[in-house]
Write an enzyme that holds these catalytic residues in place. Structure first.
Site, PDB file in Angstrom:
ATOM      1  N   TYR A 143      68.142  52.344  75.155  1.00 32.17           N
ATOM      2  CA  TYR A 143      67.761  53.617  74.591  1.00 32.17           C
ATOM      3  C   TYR A 143      66.953  54.139  76.025  1.00 32.17           C
ATOM      4  O   TYR A 143      66.082  53.322  76.435  1.00 32.17           O
ATOM      5  CB  TYR A 143      66.667  53.314  73.590  1.00 32.17           C
ATOM      6  CG  TYR A 143      65.764  54.905  73.335  1.00 32.17           C
ATOM      7  CD1 TYR A 143      66.532  55.886  72.681  1.00 32.17           C
ATOM      8  CD2 TYR A 143      64.525  55.031  73.381  1.00 32.17           C
ATOM      9  CE1 TYR A 143      66.060  57.156  72.461  1.00 32.17           C
ATOM     10  CE2 TYR A 143      63.814  56.130  73.136  1.00 32.17           C
ATOM     11  CZ  TYR A 143      64.728  57.157  72.568  1.00 32.17           C
ATOM     12  OH  TYR A 143      63.831  58.351  72.291  1.00 32.17           O
ATOM     13  N   ASP A 236      65.559  51.328  83.994  1.00 31.90           N
ATOM     14  CA  ASP A 236      64.735  51.858  83.156  1.00 31.90           C
ATOM     15  C   ASP A 236      63.539  50.727  82.534  1.00 31.90           C
ATOM     16  O   ASP A 236      63.939  49.892  81.896  1.00 31.90           O
ATOM     17  CB  ASP A 236      65.422  52.481  81.927  1.00 31.90           C
ATOM     18  CG  ASP A 236      64.504  53.091  80.877  1.00 31.90           C
ATOM     19  OD1 ASP A 236      63.187  53.225  81.115  1.00 31.90           O
ATOM     20  OD2 ASP A 236      64.929  53.894  79.948  1.00 31.90           O
ATOM     21  N   LYS A 264      55.123  54.120  79.002  1.00 32.99           N
ATOM     22  CA  LYS A 264      54.119  53.117  78.229  1.00 32.99           C
ATOM     23  C   LYS A 264      53.024  52.653  78.733  1.00 32.99           C
ATOM     24  O   LYS A 264      52.014  53.155  78.851  1.00 32.99           O
ATOM     25  CB  LYS A 264      55.344  52.028  77.700  1.00 32.99           C
ATOM     26  CG  LYS A 264      56.255  53.050  76.675  1.00 32.99           C
ATOM     27  CD  LYS A 264      57.285  52.039  75.883  1.00 32.99           C
ATOM     28  CE  LYS A 264      57.883  52.900  74.914  1.00 32.99           C
ATOM     29  NZ  LYS A 264      59.527  52.763  74.753  1.00 32.99           N
TER      30      LYS A 264
END
Ligand code: PLP
Length: 424
Positions: A143, A236, A264
């Site tokens: 994702y 990522d 995050k």
């Protein structure tokens, strides 16, 4: 008995699609209404009825220091008092950028944005500009945010381009994305040898199909293949950045991607994303270069202050070894409890992130992971919630530990799990 969360959720559904601002929060995969959270402190959250839970969601990754860390909070309040946003450069963003460049081995320059989605979307644009190629590779189960070109699932054959995984994504966008199998280098080689690929986009430790670790040689193989074929390698690290180690998964594995995306943790609980790499690549961005990307709230001083405070504390305290020990204690406790109750279970863990899969045998690939029982997970989830343990509300999510979690939290969790596993 009052259920304020239920009342709030009913109200929310009247004015917000599904009652939430992001789908997984709705608890659909476990068949109940979500908790509305009233407050968080350390490893705990309190719901709208005043009930306390040990939190293993931790806002899905950002809160490596726990909720409401006093030093982070202090920095946020102090910065906010000086104005919330200027639309001009300010010191907190510089401080955060310097900390990222200092920590992440492959990053010489970094562009700050507001979400992980934006970071990855922009990194892909940059990779396409640098290579003058349009097609990208991602992996099944990976994702990378919700941008059009990445909301793509595998096509009919390994070598066909992807198809949209959501209505609203044009086929014309999806056709530039090829979906390979995680931990399967041959599937990557097959595409890279036949197509001109701009970038291979990978979570170095997969975290969005549940945690799946890279098989030995997989990431090294990606590094070699992309170099050989003139494609860029994008790590990522939105989850793994400042979590797998201070310098992210790339430091932990000793590998340098061409572009790194972050999110995050680097916002410390406020919205910050970033992408970075060698100066030669990053200087292609406007205003010095020709690749356009911008943001009204990019580098927001309050958000960057929260991020910079978080990174400062991480660098000072280096909690990674302790986090790994806590993770190991949780893993061992859960596996022992499952074995004692005769429940088939597998755990994948990378330091402070883990996923418990209800299945026989291991979970090294996307296909393996998909064998896990979602109905067992749902029952387990409900039992744990009743006992004051807040797990991610889906069988295919990562559980997050923070530096605020204690051995007592973990032992309480294992004790609750042993009870619940006995009822499955
Ligand atoms: C969360 C996540 C994103 C998207 O970040 P948002 O801030 O939710 O847009 C991208 N990549 C990975 C690996 C993620 O875990």
């Amino acid at each position: 008995m009052t259920d304020n969360s239920r009342d709030l959720f009913l109200r929310a559904r009247d004015v917000m699609p599904g009652g939430v601002s992001s789908p997984v929060r709705a608890f659909k995969a476990v068949g109940r209404h979500p908790l509305f959270v009233q407050s968080g402190s350390g490893s705990a959250i309190v719901d709208a009825d005043g009930k306390e839970y040990v939190d293993y969601v931790m806002s899905w990754g950002p809160l490596i220091l726990g909720h409401a860390h006093p030093e982070v909070l202090g920095r946020v309040l102090e910065t906010a008092a000086m104005g919330l946003t200027y639309g001009a450069p300010s010191e907190p963003e510089l401080e955060l950028a310097e900390k990222i460049v200092d920590a992440v081995p492959s990053v010489e320059k970094v562009r700050l944005v507001s979400t992980g989605t934006e970071a990855v979307m922009s990194a892909v644009r940059l990779a396409r500009a640098v290579t003058k190629r349009d097609d990208v590779v991602k992996f099944e189960g990976g994702y990378h945010g919700h941008s059009d070109g990445l909301l793509v699932k595998a096509g009919s054959g390994a070598l066909t381009f992807g198809s949209p995984s959501s209505p609203g994504v044009p086929k014309d966008f999806a056709k530039h994305t090829f979906v390979c199998r995680y931990n399967d280098l041959e599937s990557v080689d097959a595409v890279l040898s036949k197509r001109k690929i701009a970038a291979v986009l990978v979570e170095p430790i997969a975290g969005n199909m549940g945690v799946v670790l890279p098989a030995g040689g997989f990431l090294e193989g990606l590094r070699d293949l992309t170099r050989k074929r003139g494609a860029l390698l994008i790590f990522d690290e939105v989850i793994t950045g400042f979590r797998a180690s201070y310098g992210g998964a790339q430091e932990a594995f000793g590998l340098e991607p061409d572009i790194t995306t972050l999110g995050k943790i680097i916002g410390g609980g406020l919205p910050v994303g970033a992408y970075g790499g060698p100066a030669e690549i990053m200087d292609r961005l406007a205003p010095d270069g020709d690749v356009y990307q911008a943001g009204t709230l990019s580098g927001n001083p309050v958000a960057c202050a929260a991020g910079a405070a978080t990174l400062k504390i991480l660098k000072k305290t280096m909690p990674y070894r302790r986090l790994d020990a806590l993770g190991a204690r949780l893993e061992r406790g859960l596996l022992d409890a499952a074995a004692a109750k005769g429940v088939d279970a597998a755990i994948n863990r990378a330091g402070s992130v883990l996923t418990l899969f209800f299945k026989k045998g291991g979970a090294g690939t996307y296909e393996d992971v998909m064998q896990a029982s979602t109905s067992r997970f749902a029952k387990f989830f409900h039992g744990m919630l009743e006992r004051g343990i807040y797990l991610p509300p889906s069988a295919f999510e990562a559980w997050f530990l923070s530096a605020a979690h204690t051995e007592e939290d973990v032992d309480r969790t294992v004790k609750a799990a042993a009870e619940v596993l006995g009822t499955l």
